[in-house]
Motif scaffolding. Structure first.
Motif, short mmCIF file in Angstrom:
data_model
loop_
_atom_site.label_atom_id
_atom_site.label_comp_id
_atom_site.label_asym_id
_atom_site.label_seq_id
_atom_site.Cartn_x
_atom_site.Cartn_y
_atom_site.Cartn_z
N SER A 1 -3.89 8.05 8.36
CA SER A 1 -4.55 6.92 9.02
C SER A 1 -3.97 5.58 8.59
CB SER A 1 -6.04 6.96 8.71
OG SER A 1 -6.23 6.92 7.33
N LYS A 2 -3.50 5.50 7.32
CA LYS A 2 -2.99 4.21 6.86
C LYS A 2 -1.74 3.80 7.64
CE LYS A 2 -4.98 4.46 2.34
NZ LYS A 2 -4.78 4.77 0.94
N LEU A 3 -0.93 4.81 7.95
CA LEU A 3 0.28 4.54 8.71
C LEU A 3 -0.08 4.01 10.09
CD1 LEU A 3 3.33 4.60 9.08
CD2 LEU A 3 3.17 7.03 9.64
N GLU A 4 -1.03 4.70 10.73
CA GLU A 4 -1.44 4.27 12.07
C GLU A 4 -1.98 2.85 12.04
OE1 GLU A 4 -4.20 7.12 13.69
OE2 GLU A 4 -2.98 8.76 12.88
N LYS A 5 -2.78 2.59 11.00
CA LYS A 5 -3.38 1.27 10.91
C LYS A 5 -2.31 0.20 10.66
CE LYS A 5 -7.02 -1.31 8.69
NZ LYS A 5 -8.00 -1.35 7.62
N ASN B 1 0.83 -4.40 12.58
CA ASN B 1 2.20 -4.92 12.43
C ASN B 1 2.63 -5.07 10.99
OD1 ASN B 1 3.72 -5.11 14.73
ND2 ASN B 1 2.55 -6.90 15.46
N VAL B 2 2.13 -4.21 10.11
CA VAL B 2 2.55 -4.23 8.71
C VAL B 2 3.91 -3.55 8.63
CG1 VAL B 2 2.07 -3.31 6.41
CG2 VAL B 2 0.21 -4.27 7.80
N VAL C 1 -4.98 -0.65 3.86
CA VAL C 1 -4.15 -1.53 4.68
C VAL C 1 -5.03 -2.60 5.32
CG1 VAL C 1 -2.62 -1.63 6.70
CG2 VAL C 1 -2.55 0.35 5.16
N THR C 2 -4.69 -3.86 5.09
CA THR C 2 -5.43 -4.95 5.71
C THR C 2 -4.41 -5.92 6.27
OG1 THR C 2 -5.41 -6.40 3.79
CG2 THR C 2 -7.19 -4.78 3.89
N GLY C 3 -4.90 -7.03 6.81
CA GLY C 3 -4.00 -8.05 7.34
C GLY C 3 -3.12 -8.64 6.25
N LYS C 4 -3.56 -8.50 4.98
CA LYS C 4 -2.79 -9.09 3.88
C LYS C 4 -1.68 -8.17 3.36
CE LYS C 4 -6.38 -12.11 2.12
NZ LYS C 4 -7.51 -12.15 1.20
N THR C 5 -1.71 -6.92 3.80
CA THR C 5 -0.69 -5.98 3.33
C THR C 5 0.67 -6.38 3.88
OG1 THR C 5 -2.38 -4.27 3.48
CG2 THR C 5 -0.11 -3.52 3.19
N GLU C 6 1.66 -6.46 2.97
CA GLU C 6 2.98 -6.84 3.44
C GLU C 6 3.87 -5.62 3.72
OE1 GLU C 6 4.07 -10.86 1.26
OE2 GLU C 6 2.35 -9.81 0.41
N TYR C 7 3.76 -4.62 2.84
CA TYR C 7 4.56 -3.41 3.05
C TYR C 7 3.69 -2.17 2.88
CZ TYR C 7 8.62 -6.43 2.53
OH TYR C 7 9.55 -7.42 2.69
N LEU C 8 3.88 -1.23 3.76
CA LEU C 8 3.28 0.09 3.56
C LEU C 8 4.43 1.04 3.23
CD1 LEU C 8 0.65 1.94 3.88
CD2 LEU C 8 1.75 2.66 6.00
N VAL D 1 0.88 -1.16 0.00
CA VAL D 1 0.00 0.00 0.00
C VAL D 1 0.92 1.22 0.00
CG1 VAL D 1 -1.70 1.35 1.31
CG2 VAL D 1 -1.91 -1.14 1.18
N VAL D 2 0.55 2.21 -0.82
CA VAL D 2 1.37 3.42 -0.90
C VAL D 2 0.56 4.56 -0.29
CG1 VAL D 2 2.62 4.98 -2.43
CG2 VAL D 2 2.39 2.56 -3.04
N THR D 3 1.18 5.31 0.58
CA THR D 3 0.44 6.43 1.17
C THR D 3 1.37 7.61 1.39
OG1 THR D 3 -1.14 7.02 2.92
CG2 THR D 3 0.79 5.77 3.60
N GLY D 4 0.78 8.76 1.58
CA GLY D 4 1.56 9.96 1.86
C GLY D 4 2.18 10.55 0.60
N ARG D 5 2.94 11.64 0.79
CA ARG D 5 3.55 12.33 -0.34
C ARG D 5 4.97 11.85 -0.53
NH1 ARG D 5 6.25 16.71 0.14
NH2 ARG D 5 5.34 17.13 2.16
N LEU D 6 5.30 11.37 -1.75
CA LEU D 6 6.63 10.86 -2.01
C LEU D 6 7.49 11.96 -2.62
CD1 LEU D 6 5.58 7.41 -3.52
CD2 LEU D 6 6.20 7.93 -1.15
N GLU D 7 8.81 11.81 -2.48
CA GLU D 7 9.72 12.85 -2.95
C GLU D 7 10.05 12.71 -4.43
OE1 GLU D 7 10.99 15.39 -1.14
OE2 GLU D 7 9.76 14.75 0.58
N THR D 8 10.38 11.48 -4.85
CA THR D 8 10.94 11.30 -6.20
C THR D 8 9.92 10.80 -7.21
OG1 THR D 8 11.58 9.02 -5.74
CG2 THR D 8 13.19 10.72 -5.21
N MET D 9 8.75 10.44 -6.77
CA MET D 9 7.74 9.94 -7.73
C MET D 9 6.35 10.18 -7.16
SD MET D 9 8.23 5.84 -7.13
CE MET D 9 9.95 5.77 -6.69
N SER D 10 5.35 10.03 -8.02
CA SER D 10 3.98 10.17 -7.54
C SER D 10 3.54 8.82 -6.99
CB SER D 10 3.07 10.58 -8.69
OG SER D 10 2.95 9.51 -9.60
N ARG D 11 2.44 8.82 -6.26
CA ARG D 11 1.93 7.54 -5.75
C ARG D 11 1.58 6.61 -6.90
NH1 ARG D 11 -0.74 10.71 -1.80
NH2 ARG D 11 -2.70 10.63 -2.92
#
Ligand code: ZN
Length: 703
Positions: free
Chosen positions: A657-661, A666-667, A642-649, A614-624
């Motif tokens: 909120s995605k980061l908090e979740k 434990n993602v 973000v769900t239990g199946k998400t491996e990387y955020l 899952v990609v969230t927030g503002r990135l520096e070198t590329m768009s989401r």
């Protein structure tokens, strides 16, 4: 706000689903109906993904009015018949001011009035639909059919984004059952794109936008319809249960608009004949600049009470009339009917005409579409026919104008039951009106294939156009695609031909030589496999990297590619199972035509393959979106929530909120630089919490 579906009560889930639906619907409406986008694509997509996940996890949340239904349903077996509770009308036509005045005078005489307010609207050249809403929720959509009954196209209409799945408004303001009617159309601007795509994958082009709207709406697979950018204008209310408080046609349109239905912005209230004629003149002038076809103006008496008094003559209402614009038509003689054989074997009939001017252009050929069209309209050689041109569209034969004056020796046209090129038998598939030559070795098909192979978007061989594509096989120089790359050995023979001078021969050979460096997607597209367009050729190339690997691809591997469905996968496997095709691929490789796709490291070997991000927030070198594309290109999945199946955020700046979740679940949260190292160099980020990784849990227990 953050939302955690795992720890929510059923009521909270229902509320969250409702909130997401409302946000998506409202965004759709602003975007499609009012042309004022509110959410950006990523925000919209995130909500849609969350809603899809929520509905998948909790089937009780499923709802037919959910915007998730717009992605289309599995193929239907056919269309059920729908009887219209109130017949869908046809309109009487007038073609000039006198005709309009006569209609207006008859209506006024009938009512014993001196004048009656009217509404003028554009007559959209689309397909009439009736959509029934029960308690504000879309229940059924039916085509006009013959006016009495039509086809149930509900699943397909759900995919049209300007059609509300749920009417908006306070409860009590929407009748318990209401049928809204309108016209579905394909915007002109999308028509050309759609046809280009169809032609590249070997499907017959649509004749005009109306035809393509109809074809799109009648797809048995509604996910196909979902890909077509259909649009709709509403123009009336049909059957309704409940109090009828609306008193005029104008107010009807306002009510529909209030419920979230798109109405046409050109519609005007008028009260005099002069205003009507001014409206007609103005729309006639603007006609070409609109993004949809119109074939006239509809004038309606505004008051519903007066409409009721006026009633009908036969099936035409006395209270409405269509003022038709003159079509760009002409009459001429159909000298002969010919049949072309296309690259995929499609037999396409066309008319050789006595040349005639239509809409400023001399027309000597026109399409006859297909066998069914010829049978239905009974076109015969020698007939006087009406032909028509609309915009840039191919001229077409509309109808026979001399049916009553045919001589006694006039005979119905018999469509060839054998291929006009090779004499092989033909077949007509059930779901399309196309007759095809089924002979894989058909010379006409091969000539077309050669032309396609050499075309700019394929191998781009200069000097190998329509004529040369016919001459080379006919003169025995080329009998399969690979022979093109052996032509240089026969330069002397080519030079002996009268037709080609030295310069042309050398240019052709130079063009062929240059084509050796065309990339793999071009080569895959050039092979002319039914269903493989330039886009799917790209996917195949990315996934398999070389010709031999594509040749050996299994159905399972093909289906794993995003965008490739069962039909395409089967076609490909069948194509590469044919010995002749396998030999062709082998020959090409042997001749050095074997481009390797090195766009990126093979995704199957990349550690991101099959991994969910899952990609969230503002990135520096590329768009989401770019980050998501990168993930997908390497075989990973980029999901919206973000769900239990998400491996990387992947968390950029201001991740909320995605980061908090992710932290709660434990993602593994990674930074942009970790992400780049992962994608570019395959360096898997080190988990801060190795103790609970899946590998550990699944590892065999060693004693
Ligand atoms: Zn043939």
């Amino acid at each position: 706000m953050q939302f955690d579906s795992a720890s929510s009560t059923p009521d909270e889930l229902v509320a969250r689903a409702a909130q997401l639906r409302e946000e998506i619907n409202s965004a759709n409406r602003l975007y499609y109906v009012e042309n004022a986008p509110e959410l950006d694509d990523a925000e919209w997509d995130a909500r849609m993904q969350e809603l899809l996940a929520l509905e998948a996890a909790h089937p009780n949340l499923h709802s037919n009015d959910s915007p998730t239904q717009r992605v289309g349903a599995p193929p239907a077996a056919g269309f059920d018949e729908v009887v219209h509770p109130i017949p869908m009308l046809s309109l009487g036509n007038v073609f000039d001011e006198d005709g309009f005045l006569a209609w207006y005078k008859r209506a006024l005489d009938f009512l014993e009035l001196d004048s009656a307010p009217m509404v003028c609207e554009l007559k959209i050249d689309g397909l009439a639909l009736a959509i029934t809403y029960r308690n504000g929720v879309m229940e059924q959509a039916a085509t006009r059919g013959d006016g009495e009954s039509g086809e149930d196209v509900t699943a397909n209409v759900r995919t049209i984004r300007s059609v509300p799945l749920k009417l908006e408004g306070e409860s009590g303001t929407i009748p318990p059952v209401i049928e809204l009617r309108g016209e579905v159309f394909l915007p002109n601007s999308k028509f050309t794109t759609l046809n280009t795509e169809r032609e590249t994958v070997g499907l017959p082009a649509y004749v005009n936008p109306r035809n393509s709207a109809s074809g799109s709406l009648r797809q048995l697979d509604s996910s196909e319809t979902a890909k077509r950018p259909l649009d709709m204008f509403f123009y009336s209310i049909g059957y309704v249960e409940g109090p009828e408080e609306i008193s005029s046609h104008w107010d009807t349109l306002q009510a529909i608009k209030g419920w979230g239905g798109r109405t046409n912005e050109w519609t005007r209230e008028v009260s005099t004949v002069e205003e009507v004629m001014a409206f007609i003149a103005k729309t006639g002038e603007q006609r070409e600049s609109l993004d949809y076809g119109i074939d006239g103006v509809v004038i309606k008496i505004d008051s519903l009470a007066l409409q009721h008094r006026l009633g009908f003559v036969g099936r035409d209402p006395r209270w409405a009339i269509a003022y038709k614009f003159p079509a760009e038509q002409a009459e001429t003689t159909l000298k002969a009917i010919h049949v072309n054989v296309g690259r995929t074997g499609a037999l396409t009939p066309w008319a050789e005409l006595e040349p005639v001017m239509v809409g400023g252009v001399t027309v000597g050929r026109a399409t006859l579409h297909n066998k069914d069209e010829i049978d239905r309209k009974d076109f015969r050689e020698g007939d006087r026919v009406v032909i028509q041109r609309a915009g840039d569209v191919i001229p077409q034969v509309v109808e026979v104008s001399s049916k009553n004056k045919r001589s006694s020796d006039s005979k119905p046209y018999v469509f060839p039951d054998a291929c006009p090129s090779c004499g092989s038998e033909t077949a007509q598939s059930e779901d399309e009106a196309v007759t095809r030559c089924v002979n894989g070795a058909c010379p006409a098909q091969f000539e077309r294939l050669l032309e396609h192979f050499a075309s700019r978007v394929a191998m781009d061989i200069e000097g190998l156009g329509e004529r040369v594509s016919q001459d080379l096989p006919r003169l025995g120089f080329v009998s399969n695609i690979a022979d093109i790359y052996r032509l240089h050995e026969r330069r002397e023979d080519l030079l002996e031909l009268d037709k080609m001078g030295k310069t042309r021969v050398d240019n052709l050979l130079k063009g062929i030589e240059a084509s050796r460096s065309q990339p793999l997607p071009n080569l895959l597209f050039a092979l002319g496999i039914t269903g493989i367009g330039s886009e799917s050729a790209e996917w195949l190339s990315r996934r398999f990297r070389n010709l031999s690997a594509v040749k050996e691809a299994t159905e399972e591997e093909l289906l794993a590619i995003d965008g490739i469905g069962l039909v395409l996968a089967t076609t490909l496997v069948e194509y590469f199972a044919i010995e002749q095709n396998r030999k062709l691929i082998g020959d090409l490789i042997e001749l050095g035509i074997n481009p390797i796709d090195e766009t990126l490291e093979p995704s199957a070997d990349h550690p991101a393959n099959g991994v969910t991000f899952v990609v969230t927030g503002r990135l520096e070198t590329m768009s989401r979106s770019e980050a998501q594309n990168l993930i997908k290109m390497l075989g990973g999945k980029a999901t919206g929530s973000v769900t239990g199946k998400t491996e990387y955020l992947l968390a950029g700046a201001e991740a909320g909120s995605k980061l908090e979740k992710a932290q709660r679940l434990n993602v593994h949260v990674i930074t942009e630089s970790e992400f780049i190292a992962f994608m570019d160099d395959g360096i898997v980020p080190v988990s801060p919490d190795l103790g609970s990784s899946d590998e550990e849990e699944n590892a065999p227990l060693l004693s």
